[in-house]
Write an enzyme that holds these catalytic residues in place. Structure first.
Site, PDB file in Angstrom:
ATOM      1  N   ASP A 155       0.875  -1.188   0.000  1.00  0.00           N
ATOM      2  CA  ASP A 155       0.000   0.000   0.000  1.00  0.00           C
ATOM      3  C   ASP A 155       0.908   1.232   0.000  1.00  0.00           C
ATOM      4  OD1 ASP A 155      -2.182   1.667   0.058  1.00  0.00           O
ATOM      5  OD2 ASP A 155      -2.660   1.317   2.170  1.00  0.00           O
ATOM      6  N   LEU A 156       1.841   1.247  -0.950  1.00  0.00           N
ATOM      7  CA  LEU A 156       2.953   2.197  -0.903  1.00  0.00           C
ATOM      8  C   LEU A 156       2.595   3.514  -1.585  1.00  0.00           C
ATOM      9  CD1 LEU A 156       5.807   2.230   0.296  1.00  0.00           C
ATOM     10  CD2 LEU A 156       6.680   1.613  -1.960  1.00  0.00           C
TER      11      LEU A 156
END
Length: 248
Positions: A155-156
């Site tokens: 979930d960068l």
């Protein structure tokens, strides 16, 4: 001093999954990862980070370290972080959605079965049907390559990279085994500072396969689709634009 993330009635294992992901992402030579102080059913205590401004040197160093993290690998596409068994979670603390795990040899099959088909079930009918051609292509292995599973943050987006005196530090993962280009596409999706320097540092350690810029849309379909589910209308047009932009 610590920072507490807390939610009464959080999904079972929500904070334990996050803690396992943070531990799994902490690899020699990789990016700094926020330290876990305590974890329970209703909270996660983390070391409080002091933010500083991003700069190009820190960004390039982050890119190098991110490549090292990805190269640490994972058992399979879809595998959860070590120490966690079961599905993961994606989305904000007050409304997390399940993120299915699994063990796939093929990245395309993983993306179809564990990401886009569950997403399809959550979307309005028009948007759901728009995913069908891509799902078919992924299941056929047409979009696979020979890259082994990377150890992903998952979930960068830029809000999960905090710039500190120690460097760009990772928080709030949805860690799993996946394709390295997925983390990079997420950085691009919502505007990471000095992204060109991040990518230059990354490629100095692990050069990307030709055409990676054109594949960003492919890797952004899932997170944008989940934003349609979580936040609604404004992301629908973006989802359809991404689907139209995927290389044929």
């Amino acid at each position: 001093m610590g920072h507490r993330k807390q939610r009464v009635g959080a999904p079972p294992g929500f904070f334990a999954c996050e803690a396992a992901g943070l531990d799994w992402l902490r690899v020699p030579g990789g990016p700094p990862v926020v330290e876990v102080l305590d974890v329970a059913d209703d909270h996660l205590d983390l070391v409080r980070l002091t933010e500083v401004g991003p700069d190009r040197a820190k960004a390039e160093d982050f890119g190098r370290r991110l490549a090292v993290l990805h190269d640490a690998g994972a058992p399979a596409f879809g595998s959860p972080p070590e120490g966690w068994h079961g599905d993961g979670f994606f989305g904000p603390l007050d409304q997390p959605l399940p993120m299915p795990t699994g063990a796939h040899d093929s990245w395309g099959e993983f993306l179809a079965v564990r990401r886009l088909e569950p997403l399809r079930d959550l979307l309005p009918a028009e948007d759901a049907h728009a995913l069908d051609p891509l799902i078919a292509r992924l299941r056929s292995s047409e979009l696979d390559d020979d890259d082994s599973p990377a150890r992903l943050h998952g979930d960068l987006w830029s809000g999960n990279v905090l710039w500190t005196a120690d460097g760009a530090t990772l928080i709030d993962p949805a860690a799993h085994g996946g394709h390295r280009e997925s983390d990079l596409a997420m950085l691009a999706l919502f505007g990471c500072p000095h992204l060109d320097a991040v990518l230059a540092g990354y490629q100095a350690v692990h050069p990307l396969r030709r055409g990676w810029q054109h594949r960003r849309s492919l890797h952004q379909v899932y997170p944008v689709g989940m934003h349609v589910v979580l936040f609604g209308g404004g992301y629908r047009a973006q989802l359809h634009q991404l689907l139209a932009a995927i290389p044929t």
